[in-house]
Write an enzyme that holds these catalytic residues in place. Structure first.
Site, short mmCIF file in Angstrom:
data_model
loop_
_atom_site.label_atom_id
_atom_site.label_comp_id
_atom_site.label_asym_id
_atom_site.label_seq_id
_atom_site.Cartn_x
_atom_site.Cartn_y
_atom_site.Cartn_z
CB CYS A 1 44.41 -22.14 -29.37
SG CYS A 1 44.32 -20.52 -28.58
CB THR B 1 67.61 -11.71 -30.46
OG1 THR B 1 66.50 -12.32 -29.79
CG2 THR B 1 67.62 -10.23 -30.15
CB SER C 1 62.60 -14.09 -26.80
OG SER C 1 63.67 -14.82 -27.32
CB CYS D 1 50.94 -17.45 -30.23
SG CYS D 1 49.70 -18.70 -30.65
CB CYS E 1 44.71 -20.33 -35.07
SG CYS E 1 44.79 -18.55 -34.86
NE ARG F 1 54.90 -13.34 -32.14
CZ ARG F 1 54.68 -13.60 -33.45
NH1 ARG F 1 54.19 -14.76 -33.83
NH2 ARG F 1 54.94 -12.67 -34.37
CB CYS G 1 43.76 -13.80 -29.34
SG CYS G 1 45.04 -13.94 -30.58
#
Lengths: 250, 543
Positions: free
Chosen positions: B489, B335, B54, B515, B518, B299, B512
């Protein structure tokens, strides 16, 4: 037979180690820490010997700050019976570790000590050897195979340059594990829960009477030098010219 | 092979801010009522915080409700938010805009959310929550009546072909009276719940953004502790939603990130390259002179806001945090809302556990309670701002100003969202984008970036990026959209490899970073992200 296994809490093998900005040490702030992978192999070997009915009790010992209790819990979740933390917030160098382990061995009286051949943080590869010397025990280092022959002796296969050496060792003995000794098991969730209830004793390093003062001074921690890219040469003459005048090797 | 099972009062899937807040609140309530409640948190990352990424400027409102004495307890919020700057970028210039009121950060903190989660997990364990990182919830379990009765962790030690390897360990069933799904944006189990319980029938689809973040250690002379900068405009065109953040915090650390709305149209767009290009802007680049990039990650975030909030409860369970989608987009913060939703869920569950008369297993009180909290008002007020960006950047900024300053969020209308994957245009209708080559100092390629995310997956396991229909990769994705997954990606997982017989999609699943882009953006929703072996994925420090 009782087996003692030493486990170190080290930077996780997936994490890219990075020097602190002032170059005093590796930056470990909020970095993932795990059991040193070679020690995991040591733990697995001890558990297998117990499962095979050769060992009656397995004990794990770790030396360091209180977070090492997590490492001991992991060992116990894998199957080790109980844990001992030799608590110290100060830096402990290989000789101090060997001496502290010796004091634990004298108290616990195991017949076999299994440790990782080295830790992936400082790569010292000294503790097993020094411990064996301090105890006056046999040592089988870089083990890729361990078989007990009754309670008096054991056969250790060890990886050496160009092949496998087979040693016949008298007990008691210290073994250091190499990568190919075994593949450690996955920790099962219910076993993590059970491990929380297994006994874990804490001993203060200061109360062992062992002198843990560092003998080595770290001058600087830096990144390895960046490798410069190569160049293509047009022909042999240019290569010879470069070797002679730039690299000055011929 | 039979699975072992264990019974808890509440099982929580995901150890992020919402899941941990729910766990903590449940234990606090139990403690004050003298009631034993067993709570278990499962986390697919190798440790708590390792999959958390974040900005982050954190509004401590929920934290203060959860732990009024959080400062005393040592919560890792050390850098108070300083000056806010909001910039509109053109290729060469930066125009300072008035900071929208939602983006004022007085009283907030710049911090690492991963580290806050690590701290929350410590607090949870103090309260005897069972926290299990390294175990991915891979399957929702139902009883004979179709009520969610818990989750099962994934099998460990499967081989690539799905058969059992030498170290195979069967997963485990965790049964609970209530299961809280706190998986974060686009949770893989939540996705199956949406279908099974039709949770979206009365809400808009969720829409997402992809956030890419780098953490830098900069020269002390370039560090302005507490400074907060947000930008919009260049390098994105005005039809694409997105923008950047740059936060100076702690000791010479700078968090820099770029978010692209995943409803973008041009299949040639690469959010990763936009992020790299963005750093070269003259108003930005000098901060990084002599600095060193120390971490990288990405993310997806839920950006739909109020009108995309789905039905939150179903028999046996509920959704909290970003998997439901409580992010406040104009405020660019989620958050505090994620934590609040977790705490509210906990309060509703606690009440239902107390109520022994009722036989209902759906805790509808959660939504009712939530509607009475500040979270609901906060999200409702700003609901029209994100959808207005459908009109392009300038009309949207004009609308947002009117909506914020004049209507004050009380407009009698609510704009709708369209699902992100429907937004992509065929490649033939779009122009390829020309991105500059990385210099290795300020800008980088994908592989050296993924390297810094400390990503690892145990080798030889089944691929966790599954295709519903293998032929669609070439027939649709490649032929019509020119293989957009290779560009969206951010971790270089998807590659089209030219072979004698034509192109082939290669999936480098070990790269990977979880996130979920895809799974969101694939134009025919052919890619299905499932959990790999527990403990796999990135190992973010300080992110």
């Amino acid at each position: 037979m009782k087996i003692l296994v030493a486990v170190k809490r080290a930077i996780d093998y997936n994490v890219k180690a990075r020097p602190k900005a002032d170059g005093s040490d590796v930056d470990l702030a909020n970095v993932k820490m795990s059991m040193n992978p070679f020690d995991e192999i040591a733990v697995e070997e001890a558990i297998r010997l117990q499962e095979a009915g050769v060992a009656s009790e397995t004990v794990a010992v770790s030396i360091g700050p209180k977070q090492c209790q997590e490492t001991l819990r992991t060992a116990m979740a894998m199957g080790i019976d109980r844990g001992i933390l030799v608590s110290s917030d100060d830096e402990v160098q290989p000789l101090a570790v060997a001496k502290l382990l010796k004091s634990v061995v004298e108290k616990e009286q195991p017949e076999l000590v299994i440790v990782g051949k080295q830790a992936i943080d400082d790569d010292s590869n000294q503790v097993g050897q020094m411990l064996a010397a301090l105890l006056g025990w046999s040592q089988g280092t870089f083990a890729c195979g361990v078989e007990l022959d009754g309670s008096e002796s054991l056969t250790v296969r060890r990886e050496i340059d160009g092949g496998i050496q087979t040693l016949d060792l008298k007990m008691p003995a210290v073994i250091t594990t190499d990568l190919r000794l075994n593949e450690p098991r996955y920790v099962k969730l219910p076993n993590i829960m059970k491990a929380k209830k297994k006994p874990l004793d804490v001993i203060e390093a200061g109360e062992t009477g062992v002198d843990i003062k560092p003998r080595l001074v770290t001058l600087k921690v830096t990144e390895p030098p960046v490798r410069e890219g190569g160049v293509k040469v047009e022909d042999v003459n240019e290569l010879i010219e470069k070797l002679r005048n730039e690299a000055k090797v011929i | 092979m039979e699975r072992e099972s264990m019974q808890f009062d509440v099982v929580i899937v995901g150890g992020g801010p919402s899941g941990l807040s729910a766990a903590i609140r449940l234990k606090q309530l139990g403690l004050s009522a003298g009631k034993e409640i067993s709570v278990c948190v499962l986390e697919k990352a190798s440790e708590i915080g390792a999959h958390i990424l974040s900005g982050a400027v954190i509004e401590p409102r929920s934290l203060s409700e959860l732990f009024p004495n959080w400062a005393e307890l040592g919560a890792p919020l050390h850098t108070p938010a300083g000056k806010d700057r909001f910039l509109y970028l053109t290729k060469k210039r930066a125009l300072r805009l008035p900071t929208p009121p939602q983006m004022h950060n007085k009283g907030n903190f710049i911090a690492s959310l991963g580290n806050l989660c690590r701290w929350l997990a410590e607090q949870a364990e103090e309260l005897e929550v069972e926290v299990y990182p390294g175990f991915a919830a891979a399957e929702v379990l139902y009883d004979a009546q179709g009520v969610v009765k818990g989750v099962a962790t994934g099998d460990m030690g499967l081989l690539e072909d799905g058969t059992e390897g030498p170290n195979f360990e069967r997963g485990m069933e965790l049964h609970a009276k209530q299961t809280i799904f706190a998986e974060g944006a686009r949770g893989s189990l939540t996705k199956t719940l949406f279908e099974r319980f039709d949770l979206r029938s009365e809400s808009d689809p969720q829409v997402f953004g992809l956030g890419i973040k780098e953490l830098w250690e900069v020269e002390p002379s370039n560090h302005k502790k507490g400074q907060i900068t947000h930008t919009t405009g260049w390098p994105l065109d005005t039809k694409t939603y997105g923008g950047s953040w740059m936060y100076h915090f702690d000791d010479n650390l700078v968090s820099i990130g770029f978010v692209v709305g995943l409803n973008y149209r041009n299949p040639y767009l690469s959010p990763f390259e936009e992020m790299q290009r963005f750093k070269t802007h003259p108003a930005i680049s000098s901060v990084f002179d002599g600095g060193k990039r120390i971490a990288y990650g990405a993310r997806a975030i839920s950006a739909g806001g109020f009108q995309s909030i789905p039905k939150l409860t179903f028999p046996g369970g509920m959704l909290v945090g970003d998997t439901a989608g409580f992010l406040n987009l104009p405020k660019i913060k989620g958050t505090h809302t994620a934590m609040k939703s977790g705490m509210t869920a906990a309060e509703a569950i606690f009440e239902s556990l107390e109520d022994t008369q009722s036989i209902s297993n759906e805790v509808t009180g959660y939504r009712q309670r939530l509607e009475g909290t500040w979270l609901w008002d906060e999200l409702k007020k700003v609901r029209n701002i994100k959808p207005s960006f459908h009109w392009g950047l300038f009309p949207a900024m004009a609308y947002s100003a009117i909506d914020t300053y004049i209507l004050r969020g009380r407009a009698p209308w609510t704009f709708a969202h369209k699902a992100d994957h429907e937004g992509l245009l065929p490649a033939e209708r779009c122009k390829p984008l020309d991105y500059p080559k990385p210099d290795g100092k300020l800008t980088f390629d994908k592989l050296s970036s993924v390297f810094l995310s400390n990503t690892n997956h145990e080798e030889g396991q089944p691929c966790h990026l599954t295709l519903k229909e293998a032929s669609v990769a070439i027939d649709t994705n490649y032929k019509i959209f020119d293989g957009p997954e290779a560009r969206y990606c951010p971790a270089g997982v998807y590659e089209y490899v030219e072979e004698g017989s034509g192109p082939r999609l290669q999936i480098n699943s070990q790269n990977c970073v979880h996130c979920k882009t895809c799974d969101i953006k694939d134009p025919t929703q052919n890619i299905n992200w499932v959990t790999p072996e527990g403990g796999g994925g990135p190992n973010y420090p300080n992110m």
